[in-house]
Design a protein around this motif. Structure first.
Motif, PDB file in Angstrom:
ATOM      1  N   ASN A  37      77.504 -55.364  70.610  1.00 45.26           N
ATOM      2  CA  ASN A  37      77.368 -55.371  72.078  1.00 45.26           C
ATOM      3  C   ASN A  37      77.225 -54.000  72.718  1.00 45.26           C
ATOM      4  O   ASN A  37      76.880 -53.916  73.890  1.00 45.26           O
ATOM      5  CB  ASN A  37      78.563 -56.094  72.708  1.00 45.26           C
ATOM      6  CG  ASN A  37      79.908 -55.482  72.348  1.00 45.26           C
ATOM      7  OD1 ASN A  37      80.168 -55.143  71.194  1.00 45.26           O
ATOM      8  ND2 ASN A  37      80.772 -55.348  73.326  1.00 45.26           N
ATOM      9  N   ARG A  60      78.719 -53.774  76.162  1.00 38.94           N
ATOM     10  CA  ARG A  60      78.565 -54.857  77.139  1.00 38.94           C
ATOM     11  C   ARG A  60      79.547 -55.998  76.852  1.00 38.94           C
ATOM     12  O   ARG A  60      79.886 -56.255  75.694  1.00 38.94           O
ATOM     13  CB  ARG A  60      77.170 -55.438  77.044  1.00 38.94           C
ATOM     14  CG  ARG A  60      76.099 -54.612  77.705  1.00 38.94           C
ATOM     15  CD  ARG A  60      74.760 -55.230  77.399  1.00 38.94           C
ATOM     16  NE  ARG A  60      73.716 -54.726  78.259  1.00 38.94           N
ATOM     17  CZ  ARG A  60      72.427 -54.903  78.029  1.00 38.94           C
ATOM     18  NH1 ARG A  60      72.032 -55.572  76.970  1.00 38.94           N
ATOM     19  NH2 ARG A  60      71.523 -54.431  78.851  1.00 38.94           N
ATOM     20  N   CYS A 118      80.154 -60.210  78.396  1.00 35.75           N
ATOM     21  CA  CYS A 118      79.708 -61.232  79.350  1.00 35.75           C
ATOM     22  C   CYS A 118      80.867 -61.591  80.284  1.00 35.75           C
ATOM     23  O   CYS A 118      81.969 -61.023  80.186  1.00 35.75           O
ATOM     24  CB  CYS A 118      79.191 -62.466  78.615  1.00 35.75           C
ATOM     25  SG  CYS A 118      80.472 -63.503  77.922  1.00 35.75           S
ATOM     26  N   SER A 126      84.653 -60.265  79.852  1.00 39.17           N
ATOM     27  CA  SER A 126      85.176 -59.354  80.885  1.00 39.17           C
ATOM     28  C   SER A 126      86.470 -59.881  81.488  1.00 39.17           C
ATOM     29  O   SER A 126      87.291 -59.092  81.957  1.00 39.17           O
ATOM     30  CB  SER A 126      84.162 -59.194  82.019  1.00 39.17           C
ATOM     31  OG  SER A 126      82.954 -58.749  81.524  1.00 39.17           O
ATOM     32  N   ILE A 137      75.412 -61.911  75.567  1.00 44.19           N
ATOM     33  CA  ILE A 137      75.140 -60.509  75.241  1.00 44.19           C
ATOM     34  C   ILE A 137      73.945 -60.402  74.299  1.00 44.19           C
ATOM     35  O   ILE A 137      73.127 -59.481  74.417  1.00 44.19           O
ATOM     36  CB  ILE A 137      76.408 -59.849  74.645  1.00 44.19           C
ATOM     37  CG1 ILE A 137      77.513 -59.853  75.719  1.00 44.19           C
ATOM     38  CG2 ILE A 137      76.124 -58.453  74.129  1.00 44.19           C
ATOM     39  CD1 ILE A 137      77.142 -59.160  77.028  1.00 44.19           C
ATOM     40  N   ARG A 185      70.954 -60.736  76.463  1.00 41.81           N
ATOM     41  CA  ARG A 185      70.581 -59.500  77.151  1.00 41.81           C
ATOM     42  C   ARG A 185      69.767 -58.602  76.210  1.00 41.81           C
ATOM     43  O   ARG A 185      68.850 -57.916  76.634  1.00 41.81           O
ATOM     44  CB  ARG A 185      71.824 -58.726  77.641  1.00 41.81           C
ATOM     45  CG  ARG A 185      72.679 -59.350  78.714  1.00 41.81           C
ATOM     46  CD  ARG A 185      71.952 -60.135  79.762  1.00 41.81           C
ATOM     47  NE  ARG A 185      70.933 -59.401  80.497  1.00 41.81           N
ATOM     48  CZ  ARG A 185      69.993 -59.982  81.241  1.00 41.81           C
ATOM     49  NH1 ARG A 185      69.919 -61.292  81.320  1.00 41.81           N
ATOM     50  NH2 ARG A 185      69.108 -59.267  81.884  1.00 41.81           N
ATOM     51  N   ASN A 229      76.543 -56.512  85.622  1.00 43.48           N
ATOM     52  CA  ASN A 229      77.371 -56.282  84.429  1.00 43.48           C
ATOM     53  C   ASN A 229      76.760 -56.992  83.228  1.00 43.48           C
ATOM     54  O   ASN A 229      75.859 -56.480  82.587  1.00 43.48           O
ATOM     55  CB  ASN A 229      78.811 -56.733  84.688  1.00 43.48           C
ATOM     56  CG  ASN A 229      79.712 -56.358  83.525  1.00 43.48           C
ATOM     57  OD1 ASN A 229      79.552 -55.303  82.940  1.00 43.48           O
ATOM     58  ND2 ASN A 229      80.637 -57.221  83.168  1.00 43.48           N
ATOM     59  N   CYS A 230      77.194 -58.224  82.961  1.00 46.30           N
ATOM     60  CA  CYS A 230      76.711 -58.874  81.735  1.00 46.30           C
ATOM     61  C   CYS A 230      75.335 -59.482  81.913  1.00 46.30           C
ATOM     62  O   CYS A 230      74.621 -59.722  80.952  1.00 46.30           O
ATOM     63  CB  CYS A 230      77.693 -59.932  81.274  1.00 46.30           C
ATOM     64  SG  CYS A 230      77.660 -61.445  82.232  1.00 46.30           S
TER      65      CYS A 230
END
Ligand code: SF4
Length: 894
Positions: free
Chosen positions: A47, A50, A52, A56, A182, A185, A873-874
């Motif tokens: 990740n 990062r 998700c 988080s 993630i 992403r 963020n994610c």
């Protein structure tokens, strides 16, 4: 997120997220008071910092509410001595009377590898029962079976870097945007950086499909037709890798002949799958013309009565084109759970023995000698569905459940509760005292308090074969203990102490690694012999590594990819093509049950919500169990968006809020899997599923159950916010959600506002009540105060109005209220703009705020992020934000 106090903050501990199979690295900084600050680990290769929305919010899930903190025997608190004595004594008695194979274990992809290893060894080597299965059976056992049929071993050939390097990513039965956020992403990054195309294959147009360049909304269960058609197309276009097929595979002609019978051309493929022929051509063309192709597949493929064939139909296309084991190409099974792979490695599935060995006589003998196991089993045990049926029949007398919640997650779950009641011994190793499975009872029931994430120590393996450490950063609460230590104590009581004399998780890991290398001359894929002598210190410091990691030949670096050399783990080292069966589920619907029920996950919850349900942020995205219905079916069955429907199948029924969306196909409905009896009155999706097992893998079908649907009307709807959870009265439809500062219930009832006004007085006798009353319109709002502090808020409205509690939740979260807040509770209106339902869980940004940003000129996802941080963020919410943008509508219409 819990913020650390600077004075008490300890150094960050590197650990791994306990949710999905992406296996993200987490930096956990405990605050010294039981809380923790969470951040992504920038050095973890899954990740790179990062996380998700679920990862988080991990800091919001470590409290001790609902924790099982003491052993319990038949509902009474017990000492460990008493509880372990009860378990060992009963197991011995049952084994003596009915044979060891009357004992079963049901394990979990949430267990650490070390716990899994000890459970498997105890059951299969010492107690002598083969009936050890795991909830991974419901998750990816069809991928395991497909790998084994094709490669001779359960090997994931590629790695996450292949997603960075692919030019085409095909996602089959995978809502990666929500379920592996993630990784998704990374796919979007690849698209932005190198123009990677994304194709989704899924009966639902999920958030992943919204982001795809091409979405193929196939009819449920027809994936084998699509990939059979693709194989034929590749053959007819002369796009096969004939050298690879000739030198490294077997069975191609039979597989192609069968594929021709199923889908002889694009037109036939379109008919078989319900797709437009142009879309089929577009997909075939993309696959044919793109060398670097990764096909990711997950539950939409696996959770199927033909899941193994679906997996092999995909793998056939990769083998036929030699697109395997090389950068940017290959089939990639995306596992659902954090340690499904670790469970496979130790042999936690009923059809495996240990360390990727099965039941050949030489394998049984090898494991027997290694373990010095007196009672080694010699054949497969029962897989999950058959195992629970055997409990129903009385064949299994004792069941030990570890770290999973079968009363919620197993298909036909209503029958499982009744079956458990007939067990002579029901043992549950659990962190949560109130889970549905912990509240079930056998004739003798023993609850054993287990360590949870943040407290336990060991390893997990993610979807790309990467072994990472989960490390403890919180003290063990109450009397909770590690699962491996609990089992070691039971083993000692049964007389097997010498074989279970582990002093640490590292001790177990060393033995596990040594077994993987024992008499392994390269004929077995799983070999981590290079870690067999790892010291305690090195184990503590262990960095993520991919297996295989044999003692010699890899410089201790592990291998990112396998099979590039064309050598597989079959006896002749050739991969196998599989002649798959034609799709058989297209006619799942019947006249009485004209719809096809699909089940799955939502973005912000995990499995049965025992952890994510503790986070108010995560509970804000989807707060109630729901059913997604196509607009045509909503009209056909008289359903309204936001109203209620009863979904019934041959297995059970549930009452759910209706979401009307063209994301599902006409004739299909979708129900999320997360809600249990702990969190909703009537919302268990798996209880509806008929769960026909795949004939090869035994994985039950959770994606295509014939279902009926009808509207349900309630007189009133509303919400109730309280500081501590309240048991809802009988007869209410309800769903419980954690809210900041307390607990929230969204409810529907046949009672009117007058009855509700009386009921709240009964619940809070003698307290100060501020009320808004309009019984003529069925409206009632009330705030309850104790010594000037708000302790509860109730809102009741007519049954056709969906409650909006976002404002009330904001007020409820505040320690002190002013006059405006008090008025807000009673009026239901804010002085300023409300936030609306949460869209971005990472930053807690609501729908209204995002709409306001768009109205204020934010014309792109990036601009919305710059305005209000949503989606920065994610990125899991980006598809939803994009949908809100007018430009997105034009884009999808183009
Ligand atoms: Fe956890 Fe999210 Fe990473 Fe999955 S993608 S491991 S849920 S942070």
């Amino acid at each position: 997120m819990t913020q650390p106090s600077p004075a008490l903050a300890a150094p960050a501990v590197k650990t791994t997220c306990p949710y999905c199979g992406v296996g993200c690295g987490v930096l956990a900084t405990p605050d010294g008071q039981g809380g923790v600050a969470i951040a992504g680990d920038p050095e973890h290769p899954a990740n790179f910092g990062r996380l998700c929305s679920k990862g988080s919010a991990l800091g919001e899930t470590v409290d001790l509410q609902d924790r099982l903190l003491k052993p319990m025997v038949d509902g009474q608190a017990s000492s460990w001595e008493g509880a372990l004595g009860a378990v060992a004594g009963s197991l011995k008695k049952i084994a003596d009377r009915h044979g060891p194979d009357s004992i079963a274990f049901y394990l979990s992809g949430q267990l650490l590898t070390e716990d899994y290893y000890v459970a498997n060894k105890l059951a299969k080597g010492f107690l002598g029962t083969p009936h050890v299965d795991t909830n991974s059976r419901l998750c990816m056992s069809s991928a395991v079976a497909a790998h084994r049929r094709a490669f001779g071993s359960d090997t994931v050939p590629g790695c996450y870097e292949d997603l960075d390097e692919a030019d085409l990513i095909v996602l089959v039965g995978s809502n990666a945007a929500w379920c592996h956020p993630i990784l998704f992403r990374r796919m979007i990054d690849a698209r932005n950086q190198r123009g990677t195309r994304i194709v989704t294959v899924d009966p639902r147009r999920t958030q992943t499909g919204e982001e795809a360049d091409l979405h193929l909304g196939i009819a449920p269960g027809t994936d084998t037709a699509l990939f059979s058609g693709l194989l034929v197309h590749l053959a007819d276009q002369g796009k096969l890798d004939s050298r690879f097929i000739a030198e490294h595979t077997a069975g191609f002609d039979g597989a192609l002949e069968r594929a021709r019978q199923i889908a002889p051309d694009a037109a036939a493929t379109a008919r078989a799958t319900g797709l437009a022929e142009a879309d089929v051509h577009a997909f075939f063309d993309l696959f044919e013309k793109t060398q670097k192709v990764v096909t990711g597949f997950s539950q939409g493929v696996n959770q199927s009565a033909q899941g193994t064939d679906k997996g092999n139909a995909i793998i056939n296309c990769h083998l036929a084109t030699g697109r395997i084991g090389r950068p940017g190409m290959g089939p990639l099974s995306l596992t659902g759970q954090p340690n499904a792979m670790g469970g496979r490695e130790v042999g936690g599935l009923a059809n495996m023995l240990a360390a990727h060995m099965h039941f050949g006589p030489e394998e049984v003998d090898r494991v027997r000698r290694f373990w010095k196991a007196p009672n080694i089993i010699t054949g497969e045990g029962m897989k999950a569905v058959a195992l629970f049926e055997a409990i129903e029949r009385g064949k299994i007398k004792a069941l030990w459940v570890m770290g999973t919640n079968p009363l919620v997650s197993m298909p036909r779950a209503d029958r499982i509760r009744a079956a458990i009641a007939g067990l002579d011994l029901y043992v549950v190793s659990e962190a949560i005292a109130t889970s549905d499975s912990a509240r079930a009872k056998g004739k003798k029931t023993v609850l054993l308090p287990a360590l949870a994430w943040g407290e336990k120590d060991g390893t997990v393996t993610n979807s790309e074969r990467r072994i990472s450490r989960q490390r403890a950063f919180l003290k063990a609460p109450g009397e909770a203990r590690a699962d491996w230590a609990i089992m070691g104590d039971v083993a000692r009581r049964l007389g097997y102490g010498d074989s279970f004399a582990y002093r640490s998780a590292a001790d177990i890991f060393r033995e596990h690694a040594a077994l993987s290398a024992f008499e392994n001359d390269g004929s077995r894929d799983f070999d981590i012999g290079g870690l067999a002598d790892i010291t305690e210190r090195a184990y503590d410091a262990h960095l993520p590594q991919q297996w295989p990691l044999p003692k010699r030949g890899t410089d201790g670096k592990g291998r990112a990819r396998l099979f590039a050399d064309g050598r597989f783990f079959t006896f002749d080292r050739r991969a196998r093509f599989v002649a798959v069966q034609p799709p058989a589920l297209a006619q799942a619907a019947t006249p009485e049950r004209p719809l096809v029920l699909n089940t799955g996950r939502v973005r912000d919850h995990w499995h049965t919500m025992t952890r994510t349900g503790k986070s108010q942020r995560l509970s804000g995205h989807r707060a109630v169990p729901f059913v997604e219905v196509h607009p045509d079916d909503a009209t056909r069955f008289g359903l309204k968006d936001g109203g209620f429907a009863r979904v019934s199948t041959e297995a059970g029924q549930a009452t759910l809020e209706v979401t009307v969306t063209d994301g599902v196909r006409p004739g299909s409905v979708f129900v999320p899997m997360h809600w249990s009896d702990m969190t909703a009155s009537d919302g268990r999706a798996a209880a509806l599923a008929r769960g026909i097992p795949d004939p090869v893998s035994g994985q039950p079908e959770l994606k295509a159950t014939p279902a009926a649907i009808e509207p349900v009307a309630y007189r009133s709807r509303g919400y109730l916010l309280t500081r501590a959870p309240l048991g809802p009265p009988p007869g209410w439809w309800w769903a419980r959600a954690t809210v900041s500062g307390g607990s929230g219930l969204l409810f529907a009832t046949q009672e009117g506002s007058r009855e509700m006004a009386l009921a709240i007085r009964g619940l809070f006798p003698g307290q100060e009540l501020a009320e808004y009353v309009d019984h003529a319109r069925g409206l009632y709002r009330c705030a309850v105060y104790t010594e000037g502090k708000l302790v509860a808020a109730l809102s009741v409205a007519p049954g056709d109005r969906r409650p909006d509690w976002e404002l009330a939740k904001q007020v409820f979260a505040q320690p002190d209220l002013d006059a405006v807040d008090r008025r807000t509770l009673l009026s239901g209106r804010a002085a300023g703009a409300s936030a609306g339902p949460v869209v971005c869980a990472c930053h807690g940004v609501g729908l209204d705020v995002i709409n306001a940003a768009i109205a204020g000129g934010a014309g792109s996802v990036e601009a919305v992020g710059a305005c209000c941080k949503a989606g920065t963020n994610c990125g899991s919410c980006i598809p939803e934000i994009r949908k809100l943008l007018p430009g997105a509508l034009a884009r999808s219409a183009a």
